[in-house]
Design a protein around this motif. Structure first.
Motif, PDB file in Angstrom:
ATOM      1  N   LYS A 300     121.039  -4.542  74.580  1.00  0.00           N
ATOM      2  CA  LYS A 300     121.590  -5.368  73.497  1.00  0.00           C
ATOM      3  C   LYS A 300     123.097  -5.206  73.360  1.00  0.00           C
ATOM      4  O   LYS A 300     123.785  -6.145  72.947  1.00  0.00           O
ATOM      5  CB  LYS A 300     120.901  -5.022  72.178  1.00  0.00           C
ATOM      6  N   ARG A 301     123.614  -4.034  73.710  1.00  0.00           N
ATOM      7  CA  ARG A 301     125.047  -3.798  73.616  1.00  0.00           C
ATOM      8  C   ARG A 301     125.798  -4.285  74.852  1.00  0.00           C
ATOM      9  O   ARG A 301     127.008  -4.129  74.963  1.00  0.00           O
ATOM     10  CB  ARG A 301     125.323  -2.310  73.391  1.00  0.00           C
ATOM     11  N   GLY A 302     125.071  -4.879  75.788  1.00  0.00           N
ATOM     12  CA  GLY A 302     125.711  -5.465  76.965  1.00  0.00           C
ATOM     13  C   GLY A 302     126.149  -4.459  78.005  1.00  0.00           C
ATOM     14  O   GLY A 302     127.063  -4.748  78.816  1.00  0.00           O
ATOM     15  N   ALA A 303     125.516  -3.279  78.050  1.00  0.00           N
ATOM     16  CA  ALA A 303     125.894  -2.258  79.016  1.00  0.00           C
ATOM     17  C   ALA A 303     125.487  -2.664  80.431  1.00  0.00           C
ATOM     18  O   ALA A 303     124.438  -3.270  80.642  1.00  0.00           O
ATOM     19  CB  ALA A 303     125.253  -0.925  78.650  1.00  0.00           C
ATOM     20  N   ASP A 304     126.324  -2.292  81.385  1.00  0.00           N
ATOM     21  CA  ASP A 304     126.002  -2.514  82.799  1.00  0.00           C
ATOM     22  C   ASP A 304     125.130  -1.391  83.345  1.00  0.00           C
ATOM     23  O   ASP A 304     124.382  -1.594  84.298  1.00  0.00           O
ATOM     24  CB  ASP A 304     127.290  -2.589  83.637  1.00  0.00           C
ATOM     25  N   VAL A 305     125.260  -0.210  82.740  1.00  0.00           N
ATOM     26  CA  VAL A 305     124.497   0.955  83.198  1.00  0.00           C
ATOM     27  C   VAL A 305     124.150   1.827  81.998  1.00  0.00           C
ATOM     28  O   VAL A 305     124.891   1.873  81.013  1.00  0.00           O
ATOM     29  CB  VAL A 305     125.310   1.763  84.243  1.00  0.00           C
ATOM     30  N   TYR A 306     123.009   2.492  82.112  1.00  0.00           N
ATOM     31  CA  TYR A 306     122.580   3.424  81.081  1.00  0.00           C
ATOM     32  C   TYR A 306     122.434   4.797  81.710  1.00  0.00           C
ATOM     33  O   TYR A 306     121.669   4.987  82.658  1.00  0.00           O
ATOM     34  CB  TYR A 306     121.247   2.966  80.471  1.00  0.00           C
ATOM     35  N   LEU A 307     123.169   5.771  81.163  1.00  0.00           N
ATOM     36  CA  LEU A 307     123.132   7.151  81.649  1.00  0.00           C
ATOM     37  C   LEU A 307     122.302   7.994  80.698  1.00  0.00           C
ATOM     38  O   LEU A 307     122.591   8.069  79.504  1.00  0.00           O
ATOM     39  CB  LEU A 307     124.550   7.715  81.732  1.00  0.00           C
ATOM     40  N   THR A 308     121.267   8.636  81.227  1.00  0.00           N
ATOM     41  CA  THR A 308     120.424   9.511  80.422  1.00  0.00           C
ATOM     42  C   THR A 308     119.697  10.470  81.353  1.00  0.00           C
ATOM     43  O   THR A 308     120.123  10.683  82.492  1.00  0.00           O
ATOM     44  CB  THR A 308     119.447   8.696  79.549  1.00  0.00           C
ATOM     45  N   GLY A 309     118.596  11.070  80.877  1.00  0.00           N
ATOM     46  CA  GLY A 309     117.807  11.975  81.698  1.00  0.00           C
ATOM     47  C   GLY A 309     116.329  11.688  81.561  1.00  0.00           C
ATOM     48  O   GLY A 309     115.911  10.884  80.721  1.00  0.00           O
ATOM     49  N   ASP A 310     115.536  12.328  82.404  1.00  0.00           N
ATOM     50  CA  ASP A 310     114.071  12.228  82.334  1.00  0.00           C
ATOM     51  C   ASP A 310     113.557  10.792  82.449  1.00  0.00           C
ATOM     52  O   ASP A 310     112.629  10.390  81.723  1.00  0.00           O
ATOM     53  CB  ASP A 310     113.545  12.842  81.030  1.00  0.00           C
ATOM     54  N   VAL A 311     114.140  10.003  83.335  1.00  0.00           N
ATOM     55  CA  VAL A 311     113.707   8.615  83.505  1.00  0.00           C
ATOM     56  C   VAL A 311     112.405   8.584  84.313  1.00  0.00           C
ATOM     57  O   VAL A 311     112.318   9.173  85.388  1.00  0.00           O
ATOM     58  CB  VAL A 311     114.786   7.780  84.222  1.00  0.00           C
ATOM     59  N   ARG A 312     111.415   7.872  83.794  1.00  0.00           N
ATOM     60  CA  ARG A 312     110.126   7.770  84.473  1.00  0.00           C
ATOM     61  C   ARG A 312     110.040   6.482  85.295  1.00  0.00           C
ATOM     62  O   ARG A 312     110.852   5.572  85.136  1.00  0.00           O
ATOM     63  CB  ARG A 312     108.984   7.832  83.459  1.00  0.00           C
ATOM     64  N   HIS A 313     109.028   6.432  86.125  1.00  0.00           N
ATOM     65  CA  HIS A 313     108.833   5.309  87.049  1.00  0.00           C
ATOM     66  C   HIS A 313     108.849   3.965  86.330  1.00  0.00           C
ATOM     67  O   HIS A 313     109.605   3.059  86.688  1.00  0.00           O
ATOM     68  CB  HIS A 313     107.504   5.512  87.789  1.00  0.00           C
ATOM     69  N   HIS A 314     108.021   3.822  85.320  1.00  0.00           N
ATOM     70  CA  HIS A 314     107.903   2.526  84.652  1.00  0.00           C
ATOM     71  C   HIS A 314     109.150   2.179  83.847  1.00  0.00           C
ATOM     72  O   HIS A 314     109.520   1.000  83.752  1.00  0.00           O
ATOM     73  CB  HIS A 314     106.660   2.513  83.754  1.00  0.00           C
ATOM     74  N   GLY A 315     109.816   3.172  83.290  1.00  0.00           N
ATOM     75  CA  GLY A 315     111.063   2.915  82.596  1.00  0.00           C
ATOM     76  C   GLY A 315     112.130   2.391  83.542  1.00  0.00           C
ATOM     77  O   GLY A 315     112.904   1.488  83.185  1.00  0.00           O
ATOM     78  N   ALA A 316     112.182   2.953  84.743  1.00  0.00           N
ATOM     79  CA  ALA A 316     113.154   2.487  85.740  1.00  0.00           C
ATOM     80  C   ALA A 316     112.849   1.053  86.157  1.00  0.00           C
ATOM     81  O   ALA A 316     113.766   0.229  86.322  1.00  0.00           O
ATOM     82  CB  ALA A 316     113.129   3.412  86.953  1.00  0.00           C
ATOM     83  N   LEU A 317     111.575   0.718  86.311  1.00  0.00           N
ATOM     84  CA  LEU A 317     111.200  -0.659  86.658  1.00  0.00           C
ATOM     85  C   LEU A 317     111.559  -1.623  85.533  1.00  0.00           C
ATOM     86  O   LEU A 317     112.029  -2.745  85.785  1.00  0.00           O
ATOM     87  CB  LEU A 317     109.697  -0.732  86.957  1.00  0.00           C
ATOM     88  N   ASP A 318     111.358  -1.202  84.296  1.00  0.00           N
ATOM     89  CA  ASP A 318     111.740  -2.039  83.152  1.00  0.00           C
ATOM     90  C   ASP A 318     113.230  -2.351  83.188  1.00  0.00           C
ATOM     91  O   ASP A 318     113.650  -3.474  82.904  1.00  0.00           O
ATOM     92  CB  ASP A 318     111.404  -1.319  81.837  1.00  0.00           C
ATOM     93  N   ALA A 319     114.026  -1.345  83.514  1.00  0.00           N
ATOM     94  CA  ALA A 319     115.475  -1.546  83.585  1.00  0.00           C
ATOM     95  C   ALA A 319     115.841  -2.522  84.698  1.00  0.00           C
ATOM     96  O   ALA A 319     116.665  -3.430  84.504  1.00  0.00           O
ATOM     97  CB  ALA A 319     116.170  -0.207  83.800  1.00  0.00           C
ATOM     98  N   LEU A 320     115.238  -2.345  85.854  1.00  0.00           N
ATOM     99  CA  LEU A 320     115.529  -3.237  86.984  1.00  0.00           C
ATOM    100  C   LEU A 320     115.202  -4.683  86.632  1.00  0.00           C
ATOM    101  O   LEU A 320     115.974  -5.602  86.929  1.00  0.00           O
ATOM    102  CB  LEU A 320     114.727  -2.804  88.212  1.00  0.00           C
ATOM    103  N   ASP A 321     114.053  -4.910  86.012  1.00  0.00           N
ATOM    104  CA  ASP A 321     113.640  -6.272  85.661  1.00  0.00           C
ATOM    105  C   ASP A 321     114.551  -6.903  84.620  1.00  0.00           C
ATOM    106  O   ASP A 321     114.629  -8.131  84.514  1.00  0.00           O
ATOM    107  CB  ASP A 321     112.201  -6.261  85.132  1.00  0.00           C
ATOM    108  N   GLN A 322     115.253  -6.079  83.837  1.00  0.00           N
ATOM    109  CA  GLN A 322     116.127  -6.615  82.792  1.00  0.00           C
ATOM    110  C   GLN A 322     117.601  -6.592  83.191  1.00  0.00           C
ATOM    111  O   GLN A 322     118.468  -6.904  82.385  1.00  0.00           O
ATOM    112  CB  GLN A 322     115.918  -5.832  81.496  1.00  0.00           C
TER     113      GLN A 322
END
Length: 372
Positions: A300-322
């Motif tokens: 929503k804030r228009g970020a090109d990248v999100y930096l964090t930790g403990d990213v899981r498989h499905h969360g990464a796929l959600d990011a790719l699709d969006q």
């Protein structure tokens, strides 16, 4: 000389306000007593068996950790079952344990600001505001000749800040009346006689976290036996605080170059990345620790990248699709940065207070993962 635990807790909570603690988070004093005396403090990200051993060997009386030793209530205190075994051991050795967790994540200058600063982000804003600081108006009546002393005492404790201006007050001269009764020791006037005193009305703005200290300083500096003052809640908007940060890189980078920058800034051997390595990165959202649940806020804030930790498989796929890239720098990697800063902060507060206190950073590596 030594310092009581409570004084150290007060110092930490001046930075990591208790109001910032997330629901059900285990923070504050988890083991020990506020009245215990401390000569030496060990600061660590996690409390493991090895860290407790280190604390014993270092003759430490207090461990300050970022992560709580336990998350769920402990129904028993047994030496043979984890994690109560660690609590049992700390009690046996007379070592207190204090934790600053989500409040240190969200605090100004805390984990997320440190990450943003290391990455060199500009135009930094909160990713998710959670708390707005409450403000109060304090009005006090002071005899003529003592107004500067009382005003200075209040401002030195944090009163009178408006934006980039300090010592913001207003004063008006008038006449105060009072009648000292039997048993009093009036600074001005006589027992039983109505006194009309020339006084200044001094008023100033105070954030909630500073209110107790401001009032204490004000009363200590005031010459009257009974200080007349009022405290009014304000509708003014205070400083917003919260989790995560969003900002811009000074110059756009490719995702591959940004990932390398993260490794360099956080002294990491490896990070995980989702997205096209050649895509351009300008706007960065971040949140230390395990915070993939804030992905939608980053989008929503228009970020090109999100930096964090403990990213899981499905969360990464959600990011790719969006259409947003993700850099997973690990839970340890994104939060360890606060430990030396917290240790330096406690040292500086002790120095300001004239207290002799040794503060050491744990040498134990608590990242549980090996990269082969």
């Amino acid at each position: 000389m030594s310092v009581k635990n409570q004084k150290i807790f007060d110092w930490i909570e001046e930075w990591a306000y208790p109001e910032l603690v997330a629901d059900k988070d285990r923070v504050g004093l988890l083991v020990g007593s506020p009245a215990d005396e401390v000569h030496k403090v060990l600061v660590t990200l996690d409390v493991t068996g090895d860290v407790i051993t280190e604390a014993e060997e270092e003759n430490v009386q207090l461990i300050v950790s970022h992560h709580p030793l336990y998350r769920d209530p402990i129904p028993y205190l047994r030496s043979d079952i984890y994690p109560s075994s660690h609590v049992y051991r700390l009690i046996q050795k007379g070592i207190a344990l204090y934790t600053a967790h989500t409040n240190l994540d969200a605090a100004p200058g805390g984990i997320n600001d440190i990450l943003a600063d290391r990455l060199g982000l500009v135009d930094i804003d909160l990713l998710l505001p959670t708390v707005e600081e409450k403000l109060y108006k304090v009005v006090v009546f002071v005899p003529v000749g003592y107004e500067d002393e009382v005003r200075q005492a209040m401002c030195s404790q944090g009163a009178g800040w408006i934006g980039g201006y300090s010592d913001c007050t207003f004063q008006l001269e008038g006449t105060g009346t009072f009648r000292p009764l039997e048993g009093t020791s009036p600074f001005i006037g006589e027992t039983g006689q109505l006194e009309k005193a020339s006084e200044f009305r001094i008023e100033t703005i105070v954030p909630q976290k500073k209110l107790k200290k401001v009032l204490k300083g004000m009363v200590a500096a005031h010459p009257y036996e009974e200080v007349a003052y009022d405290v009014y809640p304000l509708e003014n908007k205070g400083v917003k605080m919260g989790l995560g940060r969003v900002g811009k890189l000074p110059e756009p980078l490719t995702l591959a170059d940004f990932a390398q920058k993260v490794k360099d800034c956080l002294d990491l051997e490896v990070v995980k990345v989702t997205g096209d390595p050649e895509r351009s990165i300008s706007k960065v959202a971040l949140c230390g620790g395990s915070a993939m649940f804030f992905l939608e806020h980053a989008i929503k804030r228009g970020a090109d990248v999100y930096l964090t930790g403990d990213v899981r498989h499905h969360g990464a796929l959600d990011a790719l699709d969006q259409g947003i890239a993700v850099v997973d720098a690990g839970h340890y990697g994104t939060e360890q940065v606060v430990i030396p800063v917290l240790a330096d902060y406690i040292r500086e507060k002790a120095k300001e207070a004239g207290e002799e206190l040794t503060v050491v950073v744990s040498r134990i590596q608590t990242d549980p993962f090996k990269y082969l």
